[in-house]
Design a protein around this motif. Structure first.
Motif, PDB file in Angstrom:
ATOM      1  N   MET A   1      -6.897 -23.805  56.857  1.00  0.00           N
ATOM      2  CA  MET A   1      -5.501 -23.681  56.420  1.00  0.00           C
ATOM      3  C   MET A   1      -4.956 -22.321  56.848  1.00  0.00           C
ATOM      4  O   MET A   1      -5.586 -21.302  56.628  1.00  0.00           O
ATOM      5  CB  MET A   1      -5.443 -23.826  54.903  1.00  0.00           C
ATOM      6  CG  MET A   1      -4.041 -23.838  54.408  1.00  0.00           C
ATOM      7  SD  MET A   1      -3.978 -24.078  52.650  1.00  0.00           S
ATOM      8  CE  MET A   1      -5.154 -25.387  52.439  1.00  0.00           C
TER       9      MET A   1
ATOM     10  N   MET B   1      -2.376 -20.592  55.810  1.00  0.00           N
ATOM     11  CA  MET B   1      -1.283 -20.175  54.944  1.00  0.00           C
ATOM     12  C   MET B   1      -1.382 -18.674  54.726  1.00  0.00           C
ATOM     13  O   MET B   1      -2.224 -18.205  53.990  1.00  0.00           O
ATOM     14  CB  MET B   1      -1.349 -20.918  53.627  1.00  0.00           C
ATOM     15  CG  MET B   1       0.020 -21.091  53.044  1.00  0.00           C
ATOM     16  SD  MET B   1      -0.004 -21.997  51.539  1.00  0.00           S
ATOM     17  CE  MET B   1      -0.508 -23.597  52.071  1.00  0.00           C
TER      18      MET B   1
ATOM     19  N   MET C   1       0.131 -15.087  53.614  1.00  0.00           N
ATOM     20  CA  MET C   1       1.181 -14.551  52.756  1.00  0.00           C
ATOM     21  C   MET C   1       1.208 -13.053  52.916  1.00  0.00           C
ATOM     22  O   MET C   1       0.168 -12.401  52.972  1.00  0.00           O
ATOM     23  CB  MET C   1       0.858 -14.867  51.285  1.00  0.00           C
ATOM     24  CG  MET C   1       0.640 -16.327  51.013  1.00  0.00           C
ATOM     25  SD  MET C   1       2.164 -17.180  50.811  1.00  0.00           S
ATOM     26  CE  MET C   1       2.718 -16.412  49.314  1.00  0.00           C
ATOM     27  N   GLU C   2       2.374 -12.536  52.987  1.00  0.00           N
ATOM     28  CA  GLU C   2       2.485 -11.097  52.918  1.00  0.00           C
ATOM     29  C   GLU C   2       3.192 -10.771  51.618  1.00  0.00           C
ATOM     30  O   GLU C   2       3.964 -11.557  51.115  1.00  0.00           O
ATOM     31  CB  GLU C   2       3.243 -10.555  54.133  1.00  0.00           C
ATOM     32  CG  GLU C   2       2.303 -10.479  55.334  1.00  0.00           C
ATOM     33  CD  GLU C   2       3.048 -10.437  56.644  1.00  0.00           C
ATOM     34  OE1 GLU C   2       4.065  -9.731  56.699  1.00  0.00           O
ATOM     35  OE2 GLU C   2       2.614 -11.116  57.579  1.00  0.00           O
ATOM     36  N   ALA C   3       2.921  -9.617  51.134  1.00  0.00           N
ATOM     37  CA  ALA C   3       3.303  -9.330  49.755  1.00  0.00           C
ATOM     38  C   ALA C   3       4.770  -8.938  49.584  1.00  0.00           C
ATOM     39  O   ALA C   3       5.152  -8.432  48.547  1.00  0.00           O
ATOM     40  CB  ALA C   3       2.412  -8.241  49.178  1.00  0.00           C
TER      41      ALA C   3
ATOM     42  N   GLU D   1       7.607 -11.600  45.849  1.00  0.00           N
ATOM     43  CA  GLU D   1       6.705 -11.970  44.758  1.00  0.00           C
ATOM     44  C   GLU D   1       6.576 -13.491  44.661  1.00  0.00           C
ATOM     45  O   GLU D   1       7.551 -14.221  44.805  1.00  0.00           O
ATOM     46  CB  GLU D   1       7.245 -11.422  43.423  1.00  0.00           C
ATOM     47  CG  GLU D   1       6.510 -10.186  42.936  1.00  0.00           C
ATOM     48  CD  GLU D   1       5.002 -10.262  43.103  1.00  0.00           C
ATOM     49  OE1 GLU D   1       4.400 -11.218  42.591  1.00  0.00           O
ATOM     50  OE2 GLU D   1       4.427  -9.352  43.742  1.00  0.00           O
ATOM     51  N   VAL D   2       5.371 -13.949  44.406  1.00  0.00           N
ATOM     52  CA  VAL D   2       5.133 -15.378  44.220  1.00  0.00           C
ATOM     53  C   VAL D   2       5.197 -15.659  42.721  1.00  0.00           C
ATOM     54  O   VAL D   2       4.442 -15.079  41.956  1.00  0.00           O
ATOM     55  CB  VAL D   2       3.728 -15.762  44.730  1.00  0.00           C
ATOM     56  CG1 VAL D   2       3.523 -17.262  44.597  1.00  0.00           C
ATOM     57  CG2 VAL D   2       3.537 -15.312  46.163  1.00  0.00           C
ATOM     58  N   ASN D   3       6.103 -16.511  42.300  1.00  0.00           N
ATOM     59  CA  ASN D   3       6.094 -16.866  40.882  1.00  0.00           C
ATOM     60  C   ASN D   3       5.455 -18.237  40.692  1.00  0.00           C
ATOM     61  O   ASN D   3       5.041 -18.886  41.648  1.00  0.00           O
ATOM     62  CB  ASN D   3       7.507 -16.797  40.280  1.00  0.00           C
ATOM     63  CG  ASN D   3       8.457 -17.796  40.905  1.00  0.00           C
ATOM     64  OD1 ASN D   3       8.050 -18.879  41.314  1.00  0.00           O
ATOM     65  ND2 ASN D   3       9.725 -17.435  41.008  1.00  0.00           N
ATOM     66  N   ARG D   4       5.376 -18.636  39.440  1.00  0.00           N
ATOM     67  CA  ARG D   4       4.655 -19.860  39.103  1.00  0.00           C
ATOM     68  C   ARG D   4       5.244 -21.077  39.820  1.00  0.00           C
ATOM     69  O   ARG D   4       4.517 -21.964  40.278  1.00  0.00           O
ATOM     70  CB  ARG D   4       4.704 -20.060  37.589  1.00  0.00           C
ATOM     71  CG  ARG D   4       3.586 -20.902  37.032  1.00  0.00           C
ATOM     72  CD  ARG D   4       3.614 -20.851  35.536  1.00  0.00           C
ATOM     73  NE  ARG D   4       2.828 -19.737  35.025  1.00  0.00           N
ATOM     74  CZ  ARG D   4       1.522 -19.816  34.772  1.00  0.00           C
ATOM     75  NH1 ARG D   4       0.883 -20.932  35.009  1.00  0.00           N
ATOM     76  NH2 ARG D   4       0.863 -18.781  34.306  1.00  0.00           N
TER      77      ARG D   4
ATOM     78  N   GLN E   1       4.164 -21.133  43.361  1.00  0.00           N
ATOM     79  CA  GLN E   1       2.772 -21.567  43.447  1.00  0.00           C
ATOM     80  C   GLN E   1       2.686 -23.094  43.349  1.00  0.00           C
ATOM     81  O   GLN E   1       1.974 -23.735  44.107  1.00  0.00           O
ATOM     82  CB  GLN E   1       1.947 -20.922  42.325  1.00  0.00           C
ATOM     83  CG  GLN E   1       0.491 -21.304  42.358  1.00  0.00           C
ATOM     84  CD  GLN E   1      -0.234 -20.709  43.539  1.00  0.00           C
ATOM     85  OE1 GLN E   1      -0.388 -19.496  43.655  1.00  0.00           O
ATOM     86  NE2 GLN E   1      -0.676 -21.573  44.456  1.00  0.00           N
TER      87      GLN E   1
ATOM     88  N   ILE F   1       3.776 -24.516  46.631  1.00  0.00           N
ATOM     89  CA  ILE F   1       2.754 -24.323  47.673  1.00  0.00           C
ATOM     90  C   ILE F   1       1.629 -25.341  47.469  1.00  0.00           C
ATOM     91  O   ILE F   1       1.183 -25.978  48.420  1.00  0.00           O
ATOM     92  CB  ILE F   1       2.189 -22.881  47.621  1.00  0.00           C
ATOM     93  CG1 ILE F   1       3.273 -21.882  48.023  1.00  0.00           C
ATOM     94  CG2 ILE F   1       0.991 -22.743  48.546  1.00  0.00           C
ATOM     95  CD1 ILE F   1       2.915 -20.428  47.769  1.00  0.00           C
ATOM     96  N   ASN F   2       1.208 -25.504  46.228  1.00  0.00           N
ATOM     97  CA  ASN F   2       0.156 -26.478  45.926  1.00  0.00           C
ATOM     98  C   ASN F   2       0.580 -27.888  46.318  1.00  0.00           C
ATOM     99  O   ASN F   2      -0.180 -28.625  46.933  1.00  0.00           O
ATOM    100  CB  ASN F   2      -0.181 -26.468  44.433  1.00  0.00           C
ATOM    101  CG  ASN F   2      -0.927 -25.225  44.032  1.00  0.00           C
ATOM    102  OD1 ASN F   2      -1.301 -24.425  44.881  1.00  0.00           O
ATOM    103  ND2 ASN F   2      -1.119 -25.052  42.745  1.00  0.00           N
TER     104      ASN F   2
ATOM    105  N   SER G   1       0.433 -28.309  50.061  1.00  0.00           N
ATOM    106  CA  SER G   1      -0.896 -28.483  50.655  1.00  0.00           C
ATOM    107  C   SER G   1      -1.487 -29.841  50.283  1.00  0.00           C
ATOM    108  O   SER G   1      -2.177 -30.471  51.068  1.00  0.00           O
ATOM    109  CB  SER G   1      -1.810 -27.318  50.266  1.00  0.00           C
ATOM    110  OG  SER G   1      -2.648 -27.664  49.210  1.00  0.00           O
ATOM    111  N   LYS G   2      -1.162 -30.312  49.075  1.00  0.00           N
ATOM    112  CA  LYS G   2      -1.658 -31.606  48.625  1.00  0.00           C
ATOM    113  C   LYS G   2      -1.057 -32.747  49.452  1.00  0.00           C
ATOM    114  O   LYS G   2      -1.775 -33.582  49.995  1.00  0.00           O
ATOM    115  CB  LYS G   2      -1.303 -31.786  47.148  1.00  0.00           C
ATOM    116  CG  LYS G   2      -1.701 -33.117  46.565  1.00  0.00           C
ATOM    117  CD  LYS G   2      -1.495 -33.148  45.066  1.00  0.00           C
ATOM    118  CE  LYS G   2      -0.060 -33.461  44.713  1.00  0.00           C
ATOM    119  NZ  LYS G   2       0.150 -33.555  43.265  1.00  0.00           N
TER     120      LYS G   2
ATOM    121  N   ALA H   1      -2.175 -32.845  53.089  1.00  0.00           N
ATOM    122  CA  ALA H   1      -3.501 -33.438  53.272  1.00  0.00           C
ATOM    123  C   ALA H   1      -3.444 -34.946  53.079  1.00  0.00           C
ATOM    124  O   ALA H   1      -4.146 -35.701  53.752  1.00  0.00           O
ATOM    125  CB  ALA H   1      -4.486 -32.831  52.279  1.00  0.00           C
TER     126      ALA H   1
END
Lengths: 185, 127
Positions: B1, B3, B5-7, B10-13, B16, B19-20, B23-24, B27
């Motif tokens: 994968m 994927m 990320m550069e900081a 900010e990644v919030n919930r 996330q 993103i999940n 990827s799910k 696939a």
């Protein structure tokens, strides 16, 4: 610590790091990253074992379906004959004697079949019972396969979460080192 | 994968979660593609067979039709009925798969838009 959530099969949910600076103290990034690595390894282990389970289900399912097809066929044949008040004609079949050898057999359509249940046990069933049993088995295998697929997708999500967590902690740590390095020098 | 990320952002919930989901579903598309191809092949075989069958004659029978692991002698009519039923079943499965695939592709496109919108170049969703 966030409360541990899990999916219906009890696979724990990966924690989401809300704010890296609150989650991980300066200088502790290495330990955190190591624990993340461990969690990813655990998820991957579960993934491998579930993939094995999926494979075995995927090979079992066609076997059940094949047997069911034949039992359904025999059942339909004997029902049709009974409805006409006749006794069913024997089936003319070719069956596999060994890998490269097929033999002829005339099979009398009785109302009984024997199903191999495994563990060296074979049991006699009426055609209806056999059909019902095989249907149940097939549906159960399908349901389990669906659950395994769900679990695999769920695991993938948890692994992704952990990968993103890893990237964020790592980047945060690099940024910190850059900031503190000049003062140390 | 791939994927990355550069900081910068900010990644919030919610991110996330997206993103999940990405990827799910991504696939899932791979799995569906493989299943679809296999089924499509099955349909091709059945359709080829149906074509050959048009030339068949009752006198050519009985026909050895595979049911489970055994070949059973069937009349022309019986074998054609079984073939038609098998074809219909495979077509139905293909349709269901196609619908799932369309849905998955739409979902991937939707998530890409959201994620690129927020993270721009610091996220790579092409795999």
């Amino acid at each position: 610590m966030p409360k541990i959530e899990a999916n219906p099969r009890g696979i724990p949910k990966a924690p989401f790091v809300e704010k890296v600076e609150e989650f991980c103290a300066i200088g502790e990034a290495d330990a955190t990253l190591r624990s993340f690595q461990e969690m990813i390894a655990k998820y991957k282990y579960m993934q491998t074992s579930l993939e094995g389970r999926k494979k075995s289900l995927e090979s079992k399912l066609p076997e059940i379906t094949k047997t069911l097809e034949l039992v359904q066929f025999m059942n339909a044949k004997s029902q049709a004959a009974t409805d006409q008040g006749a006794s069913p004609e024997p089936l003319n079949t070719h069956y596999e004697l060994s890998d490269t050898l097929w033999a002829n057999a005339k099979v009398d359509l009785t109302d009984k079949v024997n199903l191999w249940l495994g563990a060296n046990v074979m049991l006699e069933y009426s055609l209806e019972e056999a059909e019902a049993l095989l249907t149940t088995k097939r549906d159960a295998a399908r349901t389990t396969l669906k659950q395994v697929d769900e679990d695999l997708e769920y695991l993938r999500e948890q692994i992704t979460t952990m990968e993103v967590n890893t990237a964020r902690v790592y980047n945060w740590d690099v940024k910190n080192r850059r900031q503190t390095a000049p003062t140390k020098a | 994968m791939s994927m990355q990320m550069e900081a910068e952002v900010e990644v919030n919930r919610e991110d996330q979660g997206n993103i999940n989901a990405f990827s799910k579903v991504h696939a899932r598309i791979d799995v569906l593609d493989a299943q679809y191809e296999a089924k499509k092949k099955e349909l091709d075989y059945l359709e080829d067979l149906a074509q050959e069958w048009e030339l068949a004659d009752e006198d050519d029978g009985p026909f050895k039709y595979r049911i489970g692991d055994t070949f059973v002698d069937l009349t022309l009519e019986e074998s054609q009925e079984r073939l038609a039923a098998a074809t219909a079943a495979v077509q139905k499965e293909l349709q269901a798969m196609k619908a799932q695939m369309d849905e998955a592709h739409a979902e991937v496109a939707r998530l890409k838009k959201i994620l690129y919108g927020k993270f721009g170049k610091s996220i790579n969703l092409e795999m």
